[in-house]
Write a protein that holds these residues in place. Structure first.
Motif, PDB file in Angstrom:
ATOM      1  N   PRO A 144       0.719  -1.374   0.434  1.00 61.31           N
ATOM      2  CA  PRO A 144      -0.194   0.266  -0.103  1.00 61.31           C
ATOM      3  C   PRO A 144       0.691   1.282  -0.280  1.00 61.31           C
ATOM      4  O   PRO A 144       0.003   2.567  -0.153  1.00 61.31           O
ATOM      5  CB  PRO A 144      -1.249  -0.009   1.578  1.00 61.31           C
ATOM      6  CG  PRO A 144      -0.149  -0.298   2.185  1.00 61.31           C
ATOM      7  CD  PRO A 144       0.862  -1.842   0.998  1.00 61.31           C
ATOM      8  N   ASN A 174      -6.574  -4.008  -2.154  1.00 63.35           N
ATOM      9  CA  ASN A 174      -6.376  -4.609  -0.324  1.00 63.35           C
ATOM     10  C   ASN A 174      -7.647  -5.440  -0.608  1.00 63.35           C
ATOM     11  O   ASN A 174      -8.828  -6.343  -1.288  1.00 63.35           O
ATOM     12  CB  ASN A 174      -7.393  -2.997  -0.528  1.00 63.35           C
ATOM     13  CG  ASN A 174      -6.373  -2.033   0.050  1.00 63.35           C
ATOM     14  OD1 ASN A 174      -5.833  -2.564   0.578  1.00 63.35           O
ATOM     15  ND2 ASN A 174      -7.508  -0.410   0.012  1.00 63.35           N
ATOM     16  N   SER A 202      -8.479   2.349   1.657  1.00 61.07           N
ATOM     17  CA  SER A 202      -9.061   1.255   2.261  1.00 61.07           C
ATOM     18  C   SER A 202      -9.696   0.708   1.511  1.00 61.07           C
ATOM     19  O   SER A 202     -10.226  -0.630   1.232  1.00 61.07           O
ATOM     20  CB  SER A 202      -9.259   0.544   3.633  1.00 61.07           C
ATOM     21  OG  SER A 202      -9.981   1.670   4.046  1.00 61.07           O
TER      22      SER A 202
END
Length: 119
Positions: free
Chosen positions: A50, A119, A99
């Motif tokens: 991420p 995710n 997210s």
């Protein structure tokens, strides 16, 4: 008919300055003489996370720090639809939350797409 067995085959000649065949690889721990041509540089696949990370761009062959762009996916739209049905004032939240989106990694030098973190 038996003459071909008596004559040896012609000698094989190897030119030291000729390039190696395609796909030839010299291990990095060996010294590479300057006249040897290594046709293709192989880059190990990178598992992106991420966060922005350092890697070698396979397109421009530069050591870079990846550039990240969060982009909504079908799952982001489904979350927004569910929030629309449950509590409509919050339906736009998935579009502002990293997210709920994929992080696509790009090269800052050449702009090439490098990979994605889902995710």
């Amino acid at each position: 008919m038996e003459d071909y067995k008596k004559t040896p085959p012609p000698p094989y000649s190897v030119d030291a300055n000729s390039p190696p065949p395609p796909g030839f690889y010299i291990p990095p721990d060996q010294d590479v003489p300057p006249q040897v041509y290594v046709g293709e540089i192989r880059v190990a696949p990178v598992r992106f996370g991420p966060e922005s990370q350092r890697c070698v761009c396979p397109h421009c062959r530069q050591g870079i720090q990846t550039q990240i762009k969060a982009e909504p996916t079908g799952r982001t739209h489904l979350y927004a639809l569910a929030l629309l049905c449950l509590f409509w004032p919050c339906m736009c939240l998935p579009y502002f939350m990293d997210s709920c989106q994929n992080q696509n990694h790009y090269c800052p030098n050449c702009g090439a797409y490098l990979g994605v973190y889902e995710n």
